[in-house]
Design an enzyme around this catalytic site. Structure first.
Site, PDB file in Angstrom:
ATOM      1  N   LYS A  27       2.529  -1.888   8.368  1.00  0.00           N
ATOM      2  CA  LYS A  27       1.495  -1.413   7.775  1.00  0.00           C
ATOM      3  C   LYS A  27       0.316  -1.723   7.799  1.00  0.00           C
ATOM      4  O   LYS A  27      -0.668  -2.825   7.748  1.00  0.00           O
ATOM      5  CB  LYS A  27       1.980  -1.481   6.209  1.00  0.00           C
TER       6      LYS A  27
ATOM      7  N   SER B  11       3.857   7.699   4.022  1.00  0.00           N
ATOM      8  CA  SER B  11       4.272   6.556   3.283  1.00  0.00           C
ATOM      9  C   SER B  11       4.555   7.274   1.594  1.00  0.00           C
ATOM     10  O   SER B  11       5.721   7.939   0.632  1.00  0.00           O
ATOM     11  CB  SER B  11       2.906   6.481   2.660  1.00  0.00           C
TER      12      SER B  11
END
Length: 450
Positions: A107, A312
Site C-alpha cells: 500500500k 481497494s
C-alpha cells in the site's frame, strides 16, 4: 455507435480520427477495440487518420485496415510506467512529519511523504501489473499489424536508432517499420478520402456522417421498448467518501440511495454496478456494500462491472455482487488499509505558534496534527487499522470462497490486472460492460434498462 454500425448495412466504411486520444484507460480501449473487431468481422473497412498517434490512439488505429499518418507525424510507443513525486526532503525542511498506519507492505499511497524514492515493494507491485498491461497491449497491436510482440518491444527499446536512421525522417522510419500504411499531409489526406467517398455537399470535405449525427439517427430509429422487468445501472465512479456527493465522486449516502431506490422498485430485477474507483473511505464503502446485500436478500441479481480501476475500496464495493466482471486491463486488488495524518507541531513552534488543550478523555485529541502522537495514540490507530483490514479479509474470504490464508497472501496491498485477478479467483469473468447484460439471468429480451 460502433456496435450498431457493425450490423448496419448502410455503413460500409468507418473513418477513425484519432488525434488527441490521450490518457485513456486500458479497460476503455479494450471495449472500443472489441467494437472495432466486430466491424472487421462484418467485412467493413476501417481507415485510421491522425497527425500524431499517442499510445492509446495507436491501439485503436491498429484495428484499421489502413492507417494514414501525417507526413510530419509520429507514433508514441514507449511502454507503460508509473512516476511519482516524493516530498520527504521538503517536509523535513519545513519541519512537517507524517503519522502513517497501514496493513499492506504494497500500500504505497503515502510513500511520497515517508521517503525520497519508491520502495522496492512498490516497484515490484507496480511492475507486476504494468508488465501484464504492456504484454496485452503488444499482443493486440502486433496481431492487428501482422507483426510480432518482439518486434514491438525492439522498436520501443531502440527507437533512438530506428527513428534516426540516416536518410529517413522519423515518419518514414515508422512507415518502413510497418506501423502505418501511408504518409500524407492533411491536404492530401482530405483529397484521398474525397476520391474514396466523394465530396460532401459543401465541397469542403469528403461525404460522411459524423459519429454524433449517426448516434442521433440510430436513436431516432429505435422502437420504444416497455417491459415490466427492468435492470438498474448504478455508476460508482471516483473517490469513495461519506455523505451525499455529486457525479464523479462516490458518496456513501448518495450511491447507497441509488441502490436502495432500485431494489425498492418492484419492477427492477437486477442491478449492474459499474465501478471505476481506486478506493476511499471505509465506512462509505461498507455502507454501499451492505445496500447491495440488502438488494440480494430481496432476490435481485447484482453484477459488478469493473472499469479502468476497481481497487481497494473499489474492489470492496464489488464484493457485494453475485458476479464480478473485469476487463483484461482493469487495475484491481490493493487489498489493505491505510490511514495517516501530518504532524506540524515543529513547524508551528518554529514560527511561534503554540498548541494547548484540556480534555476529559485520554483520546480526545488523538489524530491531532498539532502535537506528536503518544504511545497510546499509536496503539489506538494500529488496532483500528488491523481491525478494518481483518474485516476486509474476512469479507473477501466469505464472498469469494477463498481460504483466509490465501486471501492474506493475495492482500498486502498488491495490485492486479484483470487477468491476474481472474487467475486468483478475485473476479469471475473477463469481459466488458456489455457482457454484464449478457450474464444469466440478465440476458432476457423482456428486460429494459433504467
Amino acid at each position: 455507435v460502433l456496435e450498431t454500425a457493425a450490423s448496419d448495412d448502410r455503413v460500409q466504411d468507418i473513418i477513425l480520427s484519432l488525434d488527441n486520444i490521450n490518457g485513456t484507460g486500458q479497460a476503455v480501449l479494450y471495449d472500443v477495440g472489441n467494437a472495432l473487431q466486430k466491424i472487421q468481422e462484418a467485412d467493413k473497412n476501417i481507415i485510421a487518420v491522425g497527425d500524431y498517434f499517442t499510445r492509446s490512439g495507436y491501439y485503436l488505429a491498429s484495428f484499421a485496415d489502413e492507417i494514414i499518418m501525417n507526413s510530419d507525424g509520429l507514433v508514441e510507443m514507449d511502454g507503460f510506467g508509473r512516476s511519482r513525486l516524493f516530498y520527504k526532503s521538503f517536509l523535513d525542511k519545513i519541519k512537517v512529519d507524517f503519522n502513517v498506519f497501514r496493513v499492506g507492505t504494497f500500500k504505497s499511497a503515502v510513500e511520497p511523504y515517508l521517503g525520497n524514492e519508491m520502495s522496492e515493494a512498490a516497484k515490484e507491485a507496480n511492475l507486476a501489473y504494468l508488465d501484464v498491461l504492456w504484454s496485452s497491449y503488444k499482443d493486440v497491436i502486433s496481431k492487428n499489424r501482422g507483426m510480432t510482440s518482439e518486434e514491438i518491444q525492439y522498436l520501443v527499446d531502440n527507437s533512438d536508432s530506428i527513428l534516426t536512421e540516416e536518410g529517413l525522417s522519423s515518419s518514414e522510419a515508422i512507415l518502413n517499420y510497418g506501423l502505418v500504411d501511408k504518409l500524407l499531409p492533411r491536404t492530401k489526406t482530405r483529397s484521398y478520402l474525397k476520391e474514396l467517398f466523394g465530396e460532401s455537399d459543401d465541397k469542403k470535405s469528403f461525404a460522411q456522417i459524423s459519429g454524433y449525427e449517426y448516434f442521433r439517427l440510430i436513436q431516432s430509429e429505435k422502437s420504444v421498448v416497455s417491459a415490466e422487468d427492468k435492470i438498474a445501472v448504478v455508476v460508482a465512479r471516483g473517490t469513495i467518501v461519506n455523505g451525499v456527493q455529486p457525479p464523479g465522486t462516490i458518496g456513501g449516502d448518495s450511491t447507497s440511495r441509488l441502490i436502495r431506490e432500485a431494489h425498492e422498485d418492484e419492477n427492477v430485477k437486477a442491478i449492474v454496478l459499474r465501478v471505476d474507483s481506486g478506493g476511499g473511505g471505509v465506512f462509505a464503502s461498507e455502507q454501499i456494500r451492505l445496500e447491495l446485500l440488502e438488494a440480494k436478500e430481496k432476490g435481485l441479481t447484482i453484477i459488478a462491472s469493473m472499469g479502468n480501476v476497481a481497487a481497494s475500496g473499489g474492489y470492496y464495493l464489488s464484493l457485494g455482487a453475485d458476479t464480478i466482471i473485469a476487463n483484461l486491463g482493469t487495475t484491481t486488488g490493493s487489498i489493505g488499509v491505510i490511514m495517516g495524518y501530518p504532524i506540524i507541531d515543529d513547524l508551528m513552534n518554529n514560527i511561534g505558534i503554540e498548541y494547548n488543550t484540556v480534555k476529559s478523555g485520554l483520546y480526545k485529541d488523538s489524530g491531532s496534527s498539532f502535537r506528536k502522537s503518544t504511545i497510546e495514540d499509536q496503539k489506538y490507530f494500529e488496532n483500528l487499522v488491523k481491525d478494518l483490514h481483518s474485516q476486509f479479509i474476512n469479507v473477501i474470504a466469505e464472498e469469494r470462497n477463498i481460504k483466509i490464508e490465501l486471501v492474506e497472501r493475495l492482500a498486502n496491498g498488491k495490485v492486479y490486472s484483470g487477468k491476474q485477478a481472474l487467475d486468483f479467483n478475485l473476479i469471475d469473468v473477463i469481459g466488458t460492460l456489455d457482457d454484464a447484460f449478457s450474464t444469466k439471468p440478465l440476458a432476457s429480451e423482456e428486460s429494459s434498462y433504467l
